[in-house]
Design a protein around this motif. Structure first.
Motif, PDB file in Angstrom:
ATOM      1  N   HIS A  15      35.268  43.733  42.097  1.00  0.00           N
ATOM      2  CA  HIS A  15      36.328  44.602  42.598  1.00  0.00           C
ATOM      3  C   HIS A  15      37.549  43.836  43.108  1.00  0.00           C
ATOM      4  N   ALA A  16      37.789  42.667  42.566  1.00  0.00           N
ATOM      5  CA  ALA A  16      38.879  41.816  43.054  1.00  0.00           C
ATOM      6  C   ALA A  16      40.232  42.532  43.036  1.00  0.00           C
ATOM      7  N   GLU A  17      40.513  43.266  41.988  1.00  0.00           N
ATOM      8  CA  GLU A  17      41.817  43.943  41.892  1.00  0.00           C
ATOM      9  C   GLU A  17      41.947  45.044  42.939  1.00  0.00           C
ATOM     10  N   ARG A  20      42.660  43.319  46.262  1.00  0.00           N
ATOM     11  CA  ARG A  20      44.048  42.847  46.305  1.00  0.00           C
ATOM     12  C   ARG A  20      45.007  44.013  46.534  1.00  0.00           C
ATOM     13  N   LEU A  21      44.853  45.083  45.787  1.00  0.00           N
ATOM     14  CA  LEU A  21      45.738  46.244  45.936  1.00  0.00           C
ATOM     15  C   LEU A  21      45.548  46.920  47.292  1.00  0.00           C
TER      16      LEU A  21
END
Length: 77
Positions: A15-17, A20-21
């Motif tokens: 779930h890195a994105e 970040r968001l």
């Protein structure tokens, strides 16, 4: 003491994105939230089929939240 924690769960690579968001959105609205997550901050439910082990994981995470002194926990998880 931290006013808020941004808890992003334990699966950081998957779930890195979203992490970040989420961090960017919190910053954009002026919320200073300390990031917390990763394997040591797991709720236990998706990771472990043994209720006893899952409960231990969740209890450790909640203890860390309580020890942080944060007034709020913000999460998308």
């Amino acid at each position: 003491m931290t006013d808020a924690l941004f808890w992003y769960g334990c699966n950081m690579t998957r779930h890195a994105e979203i992490i970040r968001l989420g961090s960017q959105m919190l910053a954009a609205v002026g919320v200073a939230a300390a990031p917390t997550g990763g394997p040591s901050a797991c709720c236990g439910s998706p990771k472990e089929s043994s209720p006893r082990i899952a409960e231990g994981m969740a209890n450790r995470t909640m203890q860390r939240f309580n020890q942080s002194g944060a007034a709020q926990i913000i999460t998308w998880c």
